[in-house]
Design a protein around this motif. Structure first.
Motif, PDB file in Angstrom:
ATOM      1  N   CYS A  12       0.903  -1.083  -0.130  1.00 48.56           N
ATOM      2  CA  CYS A  12      -0.087  -0.139  -0.052  1.00 48.56           C
ATOM      3  C   CYS A  12       0.859   1.246  -0.091  1.00 48.56           C
ATOM      4  O   CYS A  12       1.874   1.421   0.815  1.00 48.56           O
ATOM      5  CB  CYS A  12      -0.942  -0.106   1.257  1.00 48.56           C
ATOM      6  SG  CYS A  12      -2.030   1.623   1.261  1.00 48.56           S
ATOM      7  N   CYS A  15      -0.416   3.186   3.587  1.00 49.30           N
ATOM      8  CA  CYS A  15       0.155   2.737   4.953  1.00 49.30           C
ATOM      9  C   CYS A  15       1.116   1.368   4.940  1.00 49.30           C
ATOM     10  O   CYS A  15       1.618   1.128   6.053  1.00 49.30           O
ATOM     11  CB  CYS A  15      -1.034   2.165   5.599  1.00 49.30           C
ATOM     12  SG  CYS A  15      -1.798   0.751   4.975  1.00 49.30           S
ATOM     13  N   CYS A  40      -6.071  -3.037   0.101  1.00 51.90           N
ATOM     14  CA  CYS A  40      -4.857  -2.925   1.196  1.00 51.90           C
ATOM     15  C   CYS A  40      -5.671  -3.586   2.600  1.00 51.90           C
ATOM     16  O   CYS A  40      -6.733  -3.608   2.447  1.00 51.90           O
ATOM     17  CB  CYS A  40      -4.846  -1.406   1.544  1.00 51.90           C
ATOM     18  SG  CYS A  40      -3.523  -1.146   3.060  1.00 51.90           S
ATOM     19  N   GLY A  42      -4.462  -2.941   5.499  1.00 56.08           N
ATOM     20  CA  GLY A  42      -4.385  -2.011   6.633  1.00 56.08           C
ATOM     21  C   GLY A  42      -5.192  -0.585   6.515  1.00 56.08           C
ATOM     22  O   GLY A  42      -5.326  -0.194   7.673  1.00 56.08           O
ATOM     23  N   CYS A  43      -5.519  -0.439   5.415  1.00 52.80           N
ATOM     24  CA  CYS A  43      -6.693   0.745   5.488  1.00 52.80           C
ATOM     25  C   CYS A  43      -7.587   0.421   4.198  1.00 52.80           C
ATOM     26  O   CYS A  43      -7.677  -0.516   3.777  1.00 52.80           O
ATOM     27  CB  CYS A  43      -5.450   2.106   5.170  1.00 52.80           C
ATOM     28  SG  CYS A  43      -5.050   2.132   3.571  1.00 52.80           S
TER      29      CYS A  43
HETATM   30 ZN   LIG Z   1      -3.142   0.965   3.181  1.00 54.74          ZN
END
Ligand SMILES: [Zn+2]
Length: 133
Positions: A12, A15, A40, A42-43
């Motif tokens: 990503c 992040c 992603c 993570g986000c």
């Molecule tokens: Zn991300």
């Protein structure tokens, strides 16, 4: 039709988390369109793919980028949909004004700076009437 390729996202850009290729039900609640997406872990950044391929439509987009992209299309699309200019020509004119090659003139490929620049251009009335030298 030849599909212009954009590199497959692995990490990503926002992040640095891993990006997975998955069902877009993770975004929309159920599968929508061709059903595939790079997401992603993570986000909330994601990007869809060209139907029948694993080629991403563009760069991984977070909410801000998706919003900007939508604004660009809202300003850009009426020009060619209203037959004021051919679609191809509209992209050529925009590419020229952005000083980028026309084969890189896809909103899905633009980063934030370029989207902001495109927005400014497209806000001008009759932006598509620009001269191409
Ligand atoms: Zn991300």
């Amino acid at each position: 039709m030849r599909i212009a390729g954009y590199p497959i996202p692995v990490t990503c850009s926002y992040c640095s988390s891993d990006v997975i290729y998955t069902s877009n039900a993770v975004i929309y609640g159920k599968e929508y369109g061709n059903g595939r997406v790079y997401k992603c872990t993570g986000c909330d950044a994601y990007v869809g793919v060209h139907t029948g391929t694993d080629i991403p439509l563009g760069r991984l987009a977070n909410k801000e980028l998706r919003q900007l992209k939508k604004q660009c299309h809202t300003l850009f699309d009426p020009a060619w949909k209203g037959k004021k200019v051919r679609r191809r020509q509209a992209y050529s004119i925009l590419a020229y004004k952005l000083s980028i090659p026309v084969n890189e003139c896809h909103f899905g490929w633009f980063d934030k700076d370029l989207l902001l620049k495109a927005n400014e251009i497209l806000k001008q009335p009759n932006w598509y009437k620009g001269e191409i030298v």
